[in-house]
Write a protein that holds these residues in place. Structure first.
Motif, PDB file in Angstrom:
ATOM      1  N   LEU A   1      -4.473  -0.573  -1.027  1.00 39.27           N
ATOM      2  CA  LEU A   1      -4.801   0.816  -0.739  1.00 39.27           C
ATOM      3  C   LEU A   1      -6.044   0.926   0.126  1.00 39.27           C
ATOM      4  O   LEU A   1      -6.099   1.727   1.064  1.00 39.27           O
ATOM      5  N   GLU A   2      -7.024   0.112  -0.177  1.00 43.46           N
ATOM      6  CA  GLU A   2      -8.270   0.162   0.599  1.00 43.46           C
ATOM      7  C   GLU A   2      -8.067  -0.370   2.015  1.00 43.46           C
ATOM      8  O   GLU A   2      -8.721   0.079   2.959  1.00 43.46           O
TER       9      GLU A   2
ATOM     10  N   ALA B   1       2.329   1.792  -3.369  1.00 41.21           N
ATOM     11  CA  ALA B   1       1.289   2.285  -4.272  1.00 41.21           C
ATOM     12  C   ALA B   1       1.015   3.766  -4.027  1.00 41.21           C
ATOM     13  O   ALA B   1       0.805   4.537  -4.969  1.00 41.21           O
ATOM     14  N   MET B   2       1.024   4.179  -2.754  1.00 38.51           N
ATOM     15  CA  MET B   2       0.797   5.590  -2.429  1.00 38.51           C
ATOM     16  C   MET B   2       1.920   6.469  -2.975  1.00 38.51           C
ATOM     17  O   MET B   2       1.671   7.564  -3.489  1.00 38.51           O
TER      18      MET B   2
ATOM     19  N   ALA C   1       0.829  -1.205   0.000  1.00 39.36           N
ATOM     20  CA  ALA C   1       0.000   0.000   0.000  1.00 39.36           C
ATOM     21  C   ALA C   1       0.867   1.260   0.000  1.00 39.36           C
ATOM     22  O   ALA C   1       0.575   2.226  -0.715  1.00 39.36           O
ATOM     23  N   TYR C   2       1.921   1.263   0.788  1.00 39.53           N
ATOM     24  CA  TYR C   2       2.798   2.432   0.843  1.00 39.53           C
ATOM     25  C   TYR C   2       3.529   2.652  -0.482  1.00 39.53           C
ATOM     26  O   TYR C   2       3.737   3.796  -0.918  1.00 39.53           O
TER      27      TYR C   2
ATOM     28  N   ARG D   1       1.428   6.693  -6.678  1.00 37.73           N
ATOM     29  CA  ARG D   1       0.303   7.575  -6.996  1.00 37.73           C
ATOM     30  C   ARG D   1       0.732   9.038  -6.919  1.00 37.73           C
ATOM     31  O   ARG D   1       0.392   9.850  -7.788  1.00 37.73           O
TER      32      ARG D   1
ATOM     33  N   ALA E   1      -5.943   2.838 -10.977  1.00 36.46           N
ATOM     34  CA  ALA E   1      -5.317   1.679 -10.336  1.00 36.46           C
ATOM     35  C   ALA E   1      -4.431   0.939 -11.339  1.00 36.46           C
ATOM     36  O   ALA E   1      -3.382   0.401 -10.968  1.00 36.46           O
TER      37      ALA E   1
ATOM     38  N   SER F   1      -6.976   2.476   4.313  1.00 38.17           N
ATOM     39  CA  SER F   1      -7.722   3.731   4.263  1.00 38.17           C
ATOM     40  C   SER F   1      -8.925   3.667   5.177  1.00 38.17           C
ATOM     41  O   SER F   1      -9.325   2.606   5.657  1.00 38.17           O
TER      42      SER F   1
END
Length: 256
Positions: free
Chosen positions: A160-161, A125-126, A122-123, A129, A142, A164
């Motif tokens: 990511l979800e 991906a952030m 997730a990190y 992004r 995505a 969040s």
């Protein structure tokens, strides 16, 4: 809850009334003027709506009385935040709010913990992004993020979800007057992981559409207007509406 049961959280569901749209609008205006009795009447007049929304969450194993009470909280939030000048039915605004409150409650009370590997993904991906936003000056999809970090698209969405806030999936996909409208919950709910991921991918796909394409889909599928009516409203030909609608739906389909 048994479908033939007539009482939930002390409410006799067989006696729940349904308000007309005109009555709802009237009450909403009174509420904005500070009429507390109108607020209570509107809440009572929409309990059947709450009852209908919680049906799709019944398979989660949560007591129906709890779901109903949480759904009422979502209804109250919808009433308190609804803009009477918004050109949309109150139920169209309220259903996603109620569903969002239920999803948040279910996830907050879920014993599942996010793994270290999922958080790491997730990190990454952030960071990707943020990098893509700086490069392209718009929100990346995505698919673009997954390509950037070399991970499967479904894994990126899920990661990511997972870190969040639960309500984050209800980001606006269309706004006509400044108040948010949510498309995701109008498309149905699935209790499976695959269905949930598909819905998140769909949200990302919709965000890539132009404002005109979003507007056309809104008029066609939210307000139920014909292509001829849409063409007249936005000032283009019916053929153009047909082409734009077809292209938008094709792009959404190819992205999910």
């Amino acid at each position: 809850m048994q479908f033939n049961k007539v009482e939930i959280s002390g409410v006799n569901t067989s006696k729940l009334k349904v308000l007309s749209e005109e009555k709802k609008t009237e009450l909403l205006k009174k509420i904005k003027a500070g009429d507390k009795s109108a607020r209570e009447e509107l809440i009572q007049g929409n309990l059947r709506l709450v009852l209908s929304v919680i049906q799709k969450f019944m398979s989660r194993g949560t007591p129906p009385d709890d779901l109903f009470q949480v759904g009422v909280v979502g209804l109250i939030k919808a009433i308190d935040n609804f803009d009477v000048s918004l050109d949309v039915k109150f139920s169209t605004y309220a259903v996603p709010m109620i569903s969002g409150e239920l999803r948040r409650y279910l996830r907050d009370n879920n014993s599942i913990r996010v793994s270290r590997s999922m958080r790491d993904l997730a990190y990454k991906a952030m960071q990707a992004r943020e990098k893509l936003m700086n490069q392209n000056s718009n929100e990346p999809s995505a698919k673009e993020i997954s390509k950037e970090i070399g991970a499967p698209q479904s894994d990126v969405v899920f990661a990511l979800e997972s870190i969040s806030e639960p309500v984050s999936i209800y980001e606006p996909v269309y706004s006509n007057t400044g108040d948010t409208l949510y498309m995701l919950d109008q498309l149905g709910d699935s209790s499976s992981d695959e269905g949930w991921i598909d819905e998140l991918l769909l949200r990302d796909a919709i965000k890539t559409l132009s404002e005109r394409e979003k507007n056309i889909l809104y008029l066609r599928f939210y307000q139920g207007k014909t292509q001829v009516e849409v063409a007249s409203e936005i000032g283009i030909s019916q053929a153009q509406v047909s082409r734009l609608e077809k292209n938008a739906l094709s792009r959404i389909k190819s992205s999910v």
